[in-house]
Design a protein around this motif. Structure first.
Motif, PDB file in Angstrom:
ATOM      1  N   VAL A   1      34.101  19.330  23.140  1.00 16.05           N
ATOM      2  CA  VAL A   1      34.287  19.549  22.109  1.00 16.05           C
ATOM      3  C   VAL A   1      36.083  20.695  22.424  1.00 16.05           C
ATOM      4  CG1 VAL A   1      35.074  19.368  19.693  1.00 16.05           C
ATOM      5  CG2 VAL A   1      33.157  17.912  20.363  1.00 16.05           C
ATOM      6  N   PRO A   2      35.358  22.002  22.455  1.00 15.06           N
ATOM      7  CA  PRO A   2      36.199  23.048  23.000  1.00 15.06           C
ATOM      8  C   PRO A   2      37.325  22.141  24.123  1.00 15.06           C
ATOM      9  CG  PRO A   2      34.399  23.785  21.921  1.00 15.06           C
ATOM     10  CD  PRO A   2      33.427  21.871  22.544  1.00 15.06           C
TER      11      PRO A   2
ATOM     12  N   ILE B   1      41.185  22.167  24.890  1.00 17.18           N
ATOM     13  CA  ILE B   1      41.533  22.742  26.001  1.00 17.18           C
ATOM     14  C   ILE B   1      42.323  22.268  26.397  1.00 17.18           C
ATOM     15  CG2 ILE B   1      41.257  24.787  28.082  1.00 17.18           C
ATOM     16  CD1 ILE B   1      38.984  25.958  26.233  1.00 17.18           C
ATOM     17  N   ALA B   2      41.503  21.285  27.336  1.00 14.88           N
ATOM     18  CA  ALA B   2      42.370  20.075  28.370  1.00 14.88           C
ATOM     19  C   ALA B   2      43.499  19.229  27.535  1.00 14.88           C
ATOM     20  CB  ALA B   2      41.655  19.519  28.749  1.00 14.88           C
ATOM     21  N   LEU B   3      43.617  19.353  26.142  1.00 17.10           N
ATOM     22  CA  LEU B   3      44.504  18.416  25.825  1.00 17.10           C
ATOM     23  C   LEU B   3      45.927  19.525  26.062  1.00 17.10           C
ATOM     24  CD1 LEU B   3      45.855  15.793  23.944  1.00 17.10           C
ATOM     25  CD2 LEU B   3      44.612  16.718  22.238  1.00 17.10           C
ATOM     26  N   MET B   4      45.555  20.878  25.083  1.00 19.38           N
ATOM     27  CA  MET B   4      46.769  21.846  25.048  1.00 19.38           C
ATOM     28  C   MET B   4      47.577  21.712  26.667  1.00 19.38           C
ATOM     29  SD  MET B   4      47.387  22.840  22.440  1.00 19.38           S
ATOM     30  CE  MET B   4      48.787  24.857  23.051  1.00 19.38           C
ATOM     31  N   VAL B   5      46.713  22.051  26.768  1.00 20.88           N
ATOM     32  CA  VAL B   5      47.470  22.580  29.013  1.00 20.88           C
ATOM     33  C   VAL B   5      48.107  21.507  29.721  1.00 20.88           C
ATOM     34  CG1 VAL B   5      46.362  22.669  31.309  1.00 20.88           C
ATOM     35  CG2 VAL B   5      45.138  23.947  29.632  1.00 20.88           C
TER      36      VAL B   5
END
Length: 78
Positions: free
Chosen positions: A55-56, A60-64
């Motif tokens: 989940v984290p 993080i991947a979504l933000m990047v």
């Protein structure tokens, strides 16, 4: 012309203390080691498995990807 004046008197200096005569440093007591000593609380066991490991990483991947998409869009739109 001399750089030093032989008539100037300097006060005598004390010889340096030999290393063997210096006291050994003592260890800092545990109560003085930190400003937050004794105020921390242990983490509860329930929080160890509160989030699955992916989940984290997904967040993080979504933000990047969002930041990269915005940057590419700004460059391509120029």
């Amino acid at each position: 012309m001399a750089l030093t004046d032989p008539t100037v008197r300097r006060p005598p200096t004390a010889p340096p203390t030999p290393p063997a005569a210096r006291p050994a440093p003592t260890e800092t007591p545990e109560c003085e080691a930190s400003t937050c000593a004794g105020i921390s609380t242990p983490e509860s066991v329930e929080l160890h498995n509160a989030w699955p490991g992916w989940v984290p990483l997904l967040l993080i991947a979504l933000m990047v990807l969002s930041c990269l998409g915005f940057a590419v869009g700004r460059i391509a739109g120029w």
